[in-house]
Motif scaffolding. Structure first.
Motif, PDB file in Angstrom:
ATOM      1  N   GLN A  54       1.854   1.649  -3.896  1.00  0.00           N
ATOM      2  CA  GLN A  54       0.700   2.535  -4.168  1.00  0.00           C
ATOM      3  C   GLN A  54      -0.450   1.518  -4.819  1.00  0.00           C
ATOM      4  O   GLN A  54      -1.015   1.951  -5.818  1.00  0.00           O
ATOM      5  CB  GLN A  54       0.903   3.574  -5.171  1.00  0.00           C
ATOM      6  CG  GLN A  54       1.973   4.517  -4.435  1.00  0.00           C
ATOM      7  CD  GLN A  54       1.571   5.169  -3.191  1.00  0.00           C
ATOM      8  OE1 GLN A  54       0.600   5.612  -2.954  1.00  0.00           O
ATOM      9  NE2 GLN A  54       2.882   5.242  -2.346  1.00  0.00           N
ATOM     10  N   ARG A  55      -0.526   0.299  -4.284  1.00  0.00           N
ATOM     11  CA  ARG A  55      -1.374  -0.711  -4.746  1.00  0.00           C
ATOM     12  C   ARG A  55      -2.163  -1.430  -3.785  1.00  0.00           C
ATOM     13  O   ARG A  55      -1.585  -1.107  -2.512  1.00  0.00           O
ATOM     14  CB  ARG A  55      -0.642  -1.842  -5.657  1.00  0.00           C
ATOM     15  CG  ARG A  55      -0.052  -1.141  -7.029  1.00  0.00           C
ATOM     16  CD  ARG A  55       0.490  -2.318  -7.587  1.00  0.00           C
ATOM     17  NE  ARG A  55      -0.395  -3.163  -8.317  1.00  0.00           N
ATOM     18  CZ  ARG A  55      -1.058  -2.906  -9.447  1.00  0.00           C
ATOM     19  NH1 ARG A  55      -0.738  -1.648 -10.164  1.00  0.00           N
ATOM     20  NH2 ARG A  55      -2.226  -3.672  -9.908  1.00  0.00           N
ATOM     21  N   GLU A  56      -3.269  -2.150  -4.136  1.00  0.00           N
ATOM     22  CA  GLU A  56      -4.093  -2.831  -3.064  1.00  0.00           C
ATOM     23  C   GLU A  56      -3.629  -4.099  -2.958  1.00  0.00           C
ATOM     24  O   GLU A  56      -3.389  -4.781  -4.187  1.00  0.00           O
ATOM     25  CB  GLU A  56      -5.359  -2.700  -3.119  1.00  0.00           C
ATOM     26  CG  GLU A  56      -5.943  -1.376  -2.931  1.00  0.00           C
ATOM     27  CD  GLU A  56      -5.748  -1.209  -1.154  1.00  0.00           C
ATOM     28  OE1 GLU A  56      -6.240  -1.811  -0.400  1.00  0.00           O
ATOM     29  OE2 GLU A  56      -5.310   0.098  -1.004  1.00  0.00           O
ATOM     30  N   TRP A  73      -3.567 -12.380  -3.216  1.00  0.00           N
ATOM     31  CA  TRP A  73      -4.897 -12.575  -2.808  1.00  0.00           C
ATOM     32  C   TRP A  73      -5.554 -13.820  -3.275  1.00  0.00           C
ATOM     33  O   TRP A  73      -5.401 -14.181  -4.672  1.00  0.00           O
ATOM     34  CB  TRP A  73      -5.677 -11.435  -3.351  1.00  0.00           C
ATOM     35  CG  TRP A  73      -7.130 -11.707  -2.760  1.00  0.00           C
ATOM     36  CD1 TRP A  73      -8.184 -12.013  -3.449  1.00  0.00           C
ATOM     37  CD2 TRP A  73      -7.590 -11.137  -1.808  1.00  0.00           C
ATOM     38  NE1 TRP A  73      -9.363 -11.859  -2.966  1.00  0.00           N
ATOM     39  CE2 TRP A  73      -8.892 -11.355  -1.484  1.00  0.00           C
ATOM     40  CE3 TRP A  73      -7.088 -10.917  -0.321  1.00  0.00           C
ATOM     41  CZ2 TRP A  73      -9.694 -11.100  -0.276  1.00  0.00           C
ATOM     42  CZ3 TRP A  73      -7.553 -10.479   0.815  1.00  0.00           C
ATOM     43  CH2 TRP A  73      -9.119 -10.659   0.795  1.00  0.00           C
ATOM     44  N   ASN A 131      -5.117  -6.832  -2.508  1.00  0.00           N
ATOM     45  CA  ASN A 131      -6.183  -7.760  -2.712  1.00  0.00           C
ATOM     46  C   ASN A 131      -6.409  -7.479  -4.192  1.00  0.00           C
ATOM     47  O   ASN A 131      -7.693  -7.833  -4.630  1.00  0.00           O
ATOM     48  CB  ASN A 131      -7.332  -7.763  -1.727  1.00  0.00           C
ATOM     49  CG  ASN A 131      -8.093  -6.277  -1.795  1.00  0.00           C
ATOM     50  OD1 ASN A 131      -7.339  -5.245  -2.252  1.00  0.00           O
ATOM     51  ND2 ASN A 131      -9.021  -6.123  -0.971  1.00  0.00           N
ATOM     52  N   ASP A 132      -5.869  -7.075  -4.926  1.00  0.00           N
ATOM     53  CA  ASP A 132      -6.059  -6.623  -6.587  1.00  0.00           C
ATOM     54  C   ASP A 132      -5.858  -7.809  -7.492  1.00  0.00           C
ATOM     55  O   ASP A 132      -6.089  -7.555  -8.399  1.00  0.00           O
ATOM     56  CB  ASP A 132      -5.400  -5.218  -6.982  1.00  0.00           C
ATOM     57  CG  ASP A 132      -4.056  -5.484  -7.031  1.00  0.00           C
ATOM     58  OD1 ASP A 132      -3.568  -6.703  -6.971  1.00  0.00           O
ATOM     59  OD2 ASP A 132      -3.376  -4.430  -7.630  1.00  0.00           O
ATOM     60  N   ARG A 188       0.913  -1.080   0.039  1.00  0.00           N
ATOM     61  CA  ARG A 188       0.213  -0.009   0.185  1.00  0.00           C
ATOM     62  C   ARG A 188       0.866   1.370   0.075  1.00  0.00           C
ATOM     63  O   ARG A 188       0.745   2.257  -0.781  1.00  0.00           O
ATOM     64  CB  ARG A 188      -0.795   0.160   1.029  1.00  0.00           C
ATOM     65  CG  ARG A 188      -2.178  -0.803   1.320  1.00  0.00           C
ATOM     66  CD  ARG A 188      -3.066  -0.762   2.195  1.00  0.00           C
ATOM     67  NE  ARG A 188      -3.967  -1.641   2.207  1.00  0.00           N
ATOM     68  CZ  ARG A 188      -4.243  -2.890   2.896  1.00  0.00           C
ATOM     69  NH1 ARG A 188      -3.289  -3.146   3.778  1.00  0.00           N
ATOM     70  NH2 ARG A 188      -5.037  -3.746   2.904  1.00  0.00           N
TER      71      ARG A 188
END
Length: 115
Positions: free
Chosen positions: A35-37, A59, A39-40, A31
């Motif tokens: 700069q990503r999630e 995920w 669980n994407d 995160r």
């Protein structure tokens, strides 16, 4: 080997990572630094300072999964991209990374690439 869908994005964190970090710590790096999630649906790879341990965070439909590999001898290749905190690789490069093949010295033949 991890069975991944063919369209999975794979990100290699290019800075050394503390292998004491678990789900929450690695998700925080994803995160904050990437700069990503987490669980994407992407696969996130982390290598320690001595390059003999690798963790993969991804995920898995209903929760985060963590895969950990420790080498008895040799090292993983840490790929860097001019000051960026992450390098995106594909499934073939992941297989080479896990198999001990130098990715930067590998030559690719010309292939079709959609626009």
């Amino acid at each position: 080997m991890i069975a991944l869908p063919t369209n999975t994005d794979i990100f290699l964190f290019s800075q050394p990572t503390d292998m004491r970090k678990s789900f929450c710590g690695l998700a925080g790096i994803v995160r904050d630094s990437l700069q990503r999630e987490p669980n994407d649906g992407s696969l996130f790879l982390f290598i320690n300072r001595s390059k003999d341990k690798l963790k993969a965070l991804y995920w898995d439909r209903d929760g985060l999964a963590l895969w950990y590999k420790r080498l008895e001898s040799g090292t993983f290749e840490r790929i860097t991209d001019q000051g960026k905190s992450t390098v995106q690789i594909d499934a073939a490069e992941l297989a080479m990374l896990l198999g001990g093949i130098s990715i930067e010295n590998a030559k690719r033949r010309k292939r079709f690439k959609a626009a």
